[in-house]
Design a protein around this motif. Sequence first.
Motif, PDB file in Angstrom:
ATOM      1  N   SER A  24       0.771  -1.238   0.102  1.00 27.96           N
ATOM      2  CA  SER A  24       0.237  -0.074  -0.016  1.00 27.96           C
ATOM      3  C   SER A  24       0.838   1.088  -0.043  1.00 27.96           C
ATOM      4  O   SER A  24       0.561   2.204  -0.558  1.00 27.96           O
ATOM      5  CB  SER A  24      -1.071   0.078   1.175  1.00 27.96           C
ATOM      6  OG  SER A  24      -0.238  -0.022   2.404  1.00 27.96           O
ATOM      7  N   GLU A  25       1.913   1.253   0.769  1.00 25.45           N
ATOM      8  CA  GLU A  25       2.859   2.588   0.944  1.00 25.45           C
ATOM      9  C   GLU A  25       3.648   2.615  -0.654  1.00 25.45           C
ATOM     10  O   GLU A  25       3.747   3.824  -1.247  1.00 25.45           O
ATOM     11  CB  GLU A  25       4.009   2.124   1.777  1.00 25.45           C
ATOM     12  CG  GLU A  25       3.627   2.114   3.090  1.00 25.45           C
ATOM     13  CD  GLU A  25       4.590   1.733   4.065  1.00 25.45           C
ATOM     14  OE1 GLU A  25       5.823   1.656   3.682  1.00 25.45           O
ATOM     15  OE2 GLU A  25       4.360   1.693   5.192  1.00 25.45           O
ATOM     16  N   ILE A  67       0.828   6.506  -7.392  1.00 21.70           N
ATOM     17  CA  ILE A  67      -0.148   7.242  -7.601  1.00 21.70           C
ATOM     18  C   ILE A  67       0.167   8.673  -7.277  1.00 21.70           C
ATOM     19  O   ILE A  67      -0.394   9.440  -8.162  1.00 21.70           O
ATOM     20  CB  ILE A  67      -1.295   6.659  -6.774  1.00 21.70           C
ATOM     21  CG1 ILE A  67      -1.872   5.496  -7.044  1.00 21.70           C
ATOM     22  CG2 ILE A  67      -2.507   7.831  -6.916  1.00 21.70           C
ATOM     23  CD1 ILE A  67      -2.889   4.686  -6.272  1.00 21.70           C
ATOM     24  N   VAL A  68       0.785   9.057  -6.315  1.00 22.36           N
ATOM     25  CA  VAL A  68       1.164  10.370  -6.411  1.00 22.36           C
ATOM     26  C   VAL A  68       2.273  10.855  -7.169  1.00 22.36           C
ATOM     27  O   VAL A  68       2.051  11.978  -7.672  1.00 22.36           O
ATOM     28  CB  VAL A  68       1.957  10.569  -4.806  1.00 22.36           C
ATOM     29  CG1 VAL A  68       2.723  11.957  -4.763  1.00 22.36           C
ATOM     30  CG2 VAL A  68       1.005  10.232  -3.652  1.00 22.36           C
TER      31      VAL A  68
END
Length: 56
Positions: free
Chosen positions: A5-6, A12-13
Amino acid sequence: MKKFSEIAKKVIVKYGATIAACAFAFATIAANSSCVMPFYEPEEPKGLEKFKKFNR
């Protein structure tokens, strides 16, 4: 799972604007084209009408 998830958040960022631009381009192309299979054409979402260049 926390590590995944990290990594996903970082991707995504970093590439979020590019992903959004590609999604917008594909939606515009899909709104202005017909299905390649003549026997199957699903119903269009109602919000897709505003992206069409030519209304039929």
